[in-house]
Design a protein around this motif. Structure first.
Motif, mmCIF file in Angstrom:
data_model
loop_
_atom_site.group_PDB
_atom_site.id
_atom_site.type_symbol
_atom_site.label_atom_id
_atom_site.label_comp_id
_atom_site.label_asym_id
_atom_site.label_seq_id
_atom_site.Cartn_x
_atom_site.Cartn_y
_atom_site.Cartn_z
ATOM 1 N N ASN A 46 -101.709 8.505 73.909
ATOM 2 C CA ASN A 46 -101.681 9.737 73.124
ATOM 3 C C ASN A 46 -102.532 9.597 71.867
ATOM 4 N N LEU A 47 -102.380 8.473 71.171
ATOM 5 C CA LEU A 47 -103.120 8.255 69.930
ATOM 6 C C LEU A 47 -104.620 8.089 70.189
ATOM 7 N N ARG A 48 -104.970 7.502 71.306
ATOM 8 C CA ARG A 48 -106.383 7.232 71.579
ATOM 9 C C ARG A 48 -107.163 8.471 71.995
ATOM 10 N N THR A 49 -106.471 9.588 72.148
ATOM 11 C CA THR A 49 -107.219 10.837 72.358
ATOM 12 C C THR A 49 -107.938 11.245 71.075
ATOM 13 N N ALA A 50 -107.685 10.504 69.996
ATOM 14 C CA ALA A 50 -108.403 10.768 68.742
ATOM 15 C C ALA A 50 -109.902 10.572 68.925
ATOM 16 N N ALA A 51 -110.291 9.750 69.917
ATOM 17 C CA ALA A 51 -111.713 9.508 70.172
ATOM 18 C C ALA A 51 -112.300 10.520 71.149
ATOM 19 N N ASP A 52 -111.457 11.388 71.706
ATOM 20 C CA ASP A 52 -111.929 12.373 72.675
ATOM 21 C C ASP A 52 -112.284 13.688 71.983
ATOM 22 N N LYS A 53 -112.998 14.520 72.712
ATOM 23 C CA LYS A 53 -113.324 15.836 72.172
ATOM 24 C C LYS A 53 -112.069 16.703 72.062
ATOM 25 N N THR A 54 -111.191 16.537 73.037
ATOM 26 C CA THR A 54 -109.931 17.284 73.022
ATOM 27 C C THR A 54 -108.803 16.342 72.624
ATOM 28 N N HIS A 55 -108.169 16.634 71.515
ATOM 29 C CA HIS A 55 -107.103 15.773 71.012
ATOM 30 C C HIS A 55 -105.744 16.219 71.551
ATOM 31 N N SER A 56 -104.835 15.266 71.626
ATOM 32 C CA SER A 56 -103.457 15.615 71.968
ATOM 33 C C SER A 56 -102.831 16.364 70.797
ATOM 34 N N LYS A 57 -101.728 17.038 71.065
ATOM 35 C CA LYS A 57 -101.041 17.781 70.005
ATOM 36 C C LYS A 57 -100.564 16.844 68.899
ATOM 37 N N LEU A 58 -100.159 15.632 69.284
ATOM 38 C CA LEU A 58 -99.717 14.665 68.283
ATOM 39 C C LEU A 58 -100.868 14.276 67.368
ATOM 40 N N VAL A 59 -102.025 13.989 67.953
ATOM 41 C CA VAL A 59 -103.192 13.616 67.148
ATOM 42 C C VAL A 59 -103.614 14.773 66.244
ATOM 43 N N GLU A 60 -103.569 15.981 66.772
ATOM 44 C CA GLU A 60 -103.895 17.144 65.940
ATOM 45 C C GLU A 60 -102.958 17.236 64.744
ATOM 46 N N LYS A 61 -101.695 16.943 64.968
ATOM 47 C CA LYS A 61 -100.719 16.974 63.879
ATOM 48 C C LYS A 61 -101.031 15.898 62.838
ATOM 49 N N LEU A 62 -101.410 14.719 63.319
ATOM 50 C CA LEU A 62 -101.745 13.626 62.407
ATOM 51 C C LEU A 62 -103.006 13.947 61.597
ATOM 52 N N ILE A 63 -103.969 14.579 62.244
ATOM 53 C CA ILE A 63 -105.197 14.969 61.536
ATOM 54 C C ILE A 63 -104.872 15.986 60.448
ATOM 55 N N ARG A 64 -103.966 16.915 60.756
ATOM 56 C CA ARG A 64 -103.558 17.897 59.745
ATOM 57 C C ARG A 64 -102.858 17.222 58.572
ATOM 58 N N LYS A 65 -102.272 16.058 58.832
ATOM 59 C CA LYS A 65 -101.615 15.306 57.761
ATOM 60 C C LYS A 65 -102.619 14.536 56.907
ATOM 61 N N GLY A 66 -103.908 14.571 57.303
ATOM 62 C CA GLY A 66 -104.937 13.924 56.499
ATOM 63 C C GLY A 66 -105.489 12.637 57.069
ATOM 64 N N PHE A 67 -105.059 12.239 58.257
ATOM 65 C CA PHE A 67 -105.564 11.015 58.869
ATOM 66 C C PHE A 67 -106.844 11.310 59.649
ATOM 67 N N GLU A 68 -107.795 10.392 59.578
ATOM 68 C CA GLU A 68 -109.070 10.546 60.272
ATOM 69 C C GLU A 68 -108.941 10.070 61.721
ATOM 70 N N PRO A 69 -109.650 10.724 62.660
ATOM 71 C CA PRO A 69 -109.587 10.305 64.067
ATOM 72 C C PRO A 69 -109.910 8.832 64.276
ATOM 73 N N ALA A 70 -110.939 8.336 63.588
ATOM 74 C CA ALA A 70 -111.306 6.926 63.748
ATOM 75 C C ALA A 70 -110.176 6.012 63.271
ATOM 76 N N GLU A 71 -109.529 6.417 62.211
ATOM 77 C CA GLU A 71 -108.403 5.645 61.682
ATOM 78 C C GLU A 71 -107.254 5.620 62.686
ATOM 79 N N ILE A 72 -106.955 6.775 63.264
ATOM 80 C CA ILE A 72 -105.866 6.875 64.245
ATOM 81 C C ILE A 72 -106.154 5.997 65.456
ATOM 82 N N TRP A 73 -107.400 6.025 65.920
ATOM 83 C CA TRP A 73 -107.773 5.248 67.104
ATOM 84 C C TRP A 73 -107.565 3.753 66.869
ATOM 85 N N GLY A 74 -107.723 3.305 65.634
ATOM 86 C CA GLY A 74 -107.616 1.876 65.338
ATOM 87 C C GLY A 74 -106.215 1.382 65.043
#
Length: 253
Positions: A46-74
């Motif tokens: 779920n978290l590794r969809t941060a590297a995809d063009k289409t993010h999971s709902k969880l990743v979208e929520k994390l991005i809205r919280k201010g986290f960067e996709p690259a950060e989430i993937w790591g």
């Protein structure tokens, strides 16, 4: 699941959380999944969809919280920041649809007052350096005291529930005996069942003879004979205890 059970889970994952000098905590993907009661491999995917063009709902929520996709993937390597842990648990508690878990909801409630960061700080013994003039309890100490009080209250509640269960069982036993006492004929038994209760051995022929006598007494007294299935005899009668006592007493005489 109780708060006590959640405390056990927290204890099990204590080796997979860490805290830096600034008091900011991190937890492994496995520890976070354990708290949310979800599969750690599924959470990682779920978290590794941060590297995809289409993010999971969880990743979208994390991005809205201010986290960067690259950060989430790591995070699989670096660990998940405490604020993100709280976000993930909240997601699986309330927003994951069919994937929502009761445990995640309960963990959210447990952390509602103190927050994930405060919990990790307290768990690993980190406290903010206090000035010499400070004599009051630190925030972590105060929250720890509140958490301890809540645990004691829950333990007392469990003890009260156990006492209530024991009292209810005693009341039910008294009611059964009272029902037997108030019934004009007492409990009902089959011939063989009553014989076993009295510690007597009885043959099939004797059981048949006593059954006929018990049936005759019941008819004389206007008592309805209840019939039940029996694997040995097909169907047998159930006779009032008072009738059976009379039948067996007459046979002994």
């Amino acid at each position: 699941m109780s708060q006590i059970e959640i405390a056990k889970i927290i204890e099990q994952i204590s080796q997979e959380i860490q805290i830096d000098v600034n008091g900011q905590g991190k937890a492994s993907v496995r520890a976070t999944a354990r708290l949310a009661d979800v599969n750690d491999a599924g959470l990682l995917r779920n978290l590794r969809t941060a590297a995809d063009k289409t993010h999971s709902k969880l990743v979208e929520k994390l991005i809205r919280k201010g986290f960067e996709p690259a950060e989430i993937w790591g995070w699989s390597e670096s660990g998940i920041p405490d604020i993100a842990v709280a976000t993930i648990i909240h997601y699986y508690g309330y927003e994951a649809g069919k994937r929502c878990t009761l445990q995640a909801t309960l963990v959210c409630e447990a952390f509602e007052s103190i927050g994930v960061r405060a919990w990790i700080q307290d768990k690993l013994g980190w406290t903010k350096p206090a000035a010499h003039s400070e004599t009051a309890m630190t925030q972590i100490q105060l929250l720890a005291a509140i958490a301890q009080q809540m645990a004691l209250q829950e333990q007392r509640l469990l003890e009260q529930q156990q006492q209530q269960t024991e009292i209810l069982a005693r009341i039910q036993a008294v009611e059964v005996e009272q029902e037997r006492f108030n019934a004009p004929c007492g409990h009902k038994y089959s011939i063989v069942g009553f014989a076993n209760l009295q510690g007597l051995e009885i043959s099939r022929k004797e059981a048949s003879t006593k059954g006929k006598k018990a049936s005759a007494l019941c008819r004389q007294q206007g008592i309805e004979i209840e019939r039940i299935r029996d694997p040995r005899f097909g169907r047998v009668g159930l006779y009032p205890e008072s009738v059976l006592i009379e039948v067996f007493k007459a046979e002994q005489n």
